[in-house]
Design a protein around this motif. Structure first.
Motif: not given
Length: 506
Positions: A233-240, A245-248, A479-483, A488-491
């Motif tokens: 999912l993080t790979f799909l979002f990339q820089g967004s 996360i911030s907007e949510f 919220e599930k996407i946010h979590d 995913g961003l950790r590593e």
């Protein structure tokens, strides 16, 4: 001797890990190819049939009066439940296909060279083409990141929205399949794949033991990365990802408060409906008493030399009191309903601003740029996506409005109340009409009493509650996407670096 045996074991472990990674890749290719070549047409026809049925149910509901009688509503919602069950079964098949494409999008292209063992007739370039096509199609998958089983629940109030999103799914899936089909034309179907009988362990024998161990760790990491939904999912979002996360986080509290306000508004409207029914039963009962007194009084005038006219006057008084009670009740219901409607509309506008912010972020992901190595067909896929996205965005904004529907419910309620008030005001002094109205009042008492016994529901409250449930489903999905993105961003940076590293030592 022990060191030599350890080296052999390391090469055997690498062989098994490597072959599993290759085999799993072709399993995902097989799932994708089978769906695109054999299933998509049948799947699309079945979903088109579901869509037509849903539209038919919507048309039948719209042709009926705003206030559907309970039996009619139950029949339509049962029919809707049947078609949505079929729809959800089809969406489950779709999700298996999308998961395979998503896993291909985070498959390392560096593993596949013409030197490694591939099915006969399949080159590394063929596999690279599939991987790059999957990475480009993956950006569209953001539109499917919701819990379909809570979104597609039988609800006539939300049917318009469900029709729109099913139509959207069908359109997007066709686009994804079109892009993937082009990349898999040169790859035989899974049953026709033939593998050579050469051993990978022999190929790995040329590498030093430290290289073998490094390749084995690398291959295991690639397998873990590919099977990690948070990384995908993080790979799909990339820089967004960080932006979402911030907007949510900024919007979540306000959106939850809004939904809680809506649900509280629905609860209060149900309480109002309950009190109105009690008042209606009491008023109708008083009207019956007045009607009986009027009839008895007028019937006994010849016998009592006018003395019984007192009963007639008492009956008229009861009728007037009943009419005033109905008038006050009707005005109170209209006033309170309008108050809740205005409150819902105001908070809904604020809610939609937060929704729009998150949707814009999601649309940015869906239209994000893809890797430079891409075919003309897939570039066309991305370019052609814009019109559909705009259309869906506009439709979604319009479909989620509740004001017009609420206004219709209120208007119909007002007409019904007005008719009741006029009928009660026209009763005085007419024996035949009073007899008729007594029958009607008995009917109203029965109807309202039944409604009370069932825990009477306000139609506007039902609409608000259904729409709030739909939006809560969307909020839960976000919220599930946010979590998932937070995990995913950790590593992510280290995992992406591993994915982009060459696999074979120089």
């Amino acid at each position: 001797m022990l060191k030599q045996q350890q080296a052999i074991d390391n090469r055997n472990d690498l062989e098994q890990t490597f072959e599993k990674y290759i085999s799993d890749t072709f399993t995902y290719i097989h799932i994708t190819k089978t769906f695109c070549d054999n299933k998509i047409k049948t799947w699309y026809l079945q979903r088109a049939e579901n869509l037509d049925t849903m539209k038919g149910i919507k048309d039948n509901a719209n042709k009926s009066s705003t206030k559907l009688i309970p039996g009619r509503r139950q029949k339509l919602e049962k029919d809707l439940g049947d078609v949505l069950k079929s729809t959800l079964d089809g969406l489950s098949d779709m999700l298996l296909f999308l998961e395979a494409v998503e896993k291909l999008s985070v498959t390392s292209a560096f593993v596949f060279t013409d030197a490694c063992s591939l099915p006969i007739g399949v080159s590394a370039e063929h596999v690279h083409s599939v991987i790059f096509a999957a990475r480009m199609a993956a950006s569209l998958m953001v539109h499917f990141k919701r819990d379909d089983r809570t979104f597609f629940i039988p609800s006539l109030s939300n049917l318009e929205v469900q029709v729109c999103y099913l139509d959207k799914y069908m359109s997007l899936l066709q686009q994804i399949c079109k892009g993937m089909e082009e990349s898999m034309k040169s790859i035989p179907s899974g049953k026709r794949l033939r593998w050579p009988y050469n051993s990978q362990a022999m190929r790995f024998s040329m590498y030093k033991d430290e290289h073998v161990q490094k390749m084995m760790r690398h291959c295991r990491q690639l397998d873990i990365i590919r099977n990690d939904p948070d990384f995908r999912l993080t790979f799909l979002f990339q820089g967004s990802a960080q932006l979402f996360i911030s907007e949510f986080r900024q919007s979540k509290g306000r959106m939850q408060d809004f939904l809680s306000d809506l649900e509280e508004c629905a609860r209060q409207l149900d309480n109002l409906k309950f009190r109105v029914n009690i008042s209606s039963v009491a008023g109708s009962s008083l009207s019956i008493v007045g009607g009986i007194l009027s009839i008895v009084g007028m019937a006994l005038i010849p016998v009592t030399a006018g003395v019984s006219s007192v009963l007639t006057v008492a009956g008229i008084s009861c009728g007037v009191t009943s009419g005033v009670n109905s008038l006050v009740t009707g005005v109170a219901e209209m006033t309170v309903s309008k108050k809740h409607r205005d409150r819902s509309e105001t908070t809904f506008q604020c809610f939609m601003k937060d929704v729009q912010t998150l949707v814009v972020c999601m649309e940015k992901v869906a239209s994000s740029a893809c890797p430079a190595n891409r075919s003309e067909q897939i570039r066309a896929l991305i370019n052609n996506k814009g019109d559909n996205t705009v259309k869906i965005g506009q439709a979604g904004a319009n479909l989620y409005r509740i004001g017009n529907r609420i206004e219709n419910v209120l208007d119909s309620g007002g007409v019904a109340k007005g008719t009741s008030l006029m009928s009660k005001a026209a009763r005085s002094g007419f024996i035949a009409l009073n007899a008729l109205f007594i029958g009607l009042d008995v009917l109203f008492i029965c109807k309202d009493s039944i409604s009370l016994s069932k825990g009477s529901k306000n139609e506007m409250a039902q609409l608000i509650r259904s729409r709030a449930a739909l939006w809560r489903s969307e909020l839960d999905s976000w919220e599930k996407i946010h979590d998932s993105l937070c995990r995913g961003l950790r590593e992510f940076s280290s995992s992406q670096e591993i994915l982009e590293q060459p696999f074979y030592p120089k």
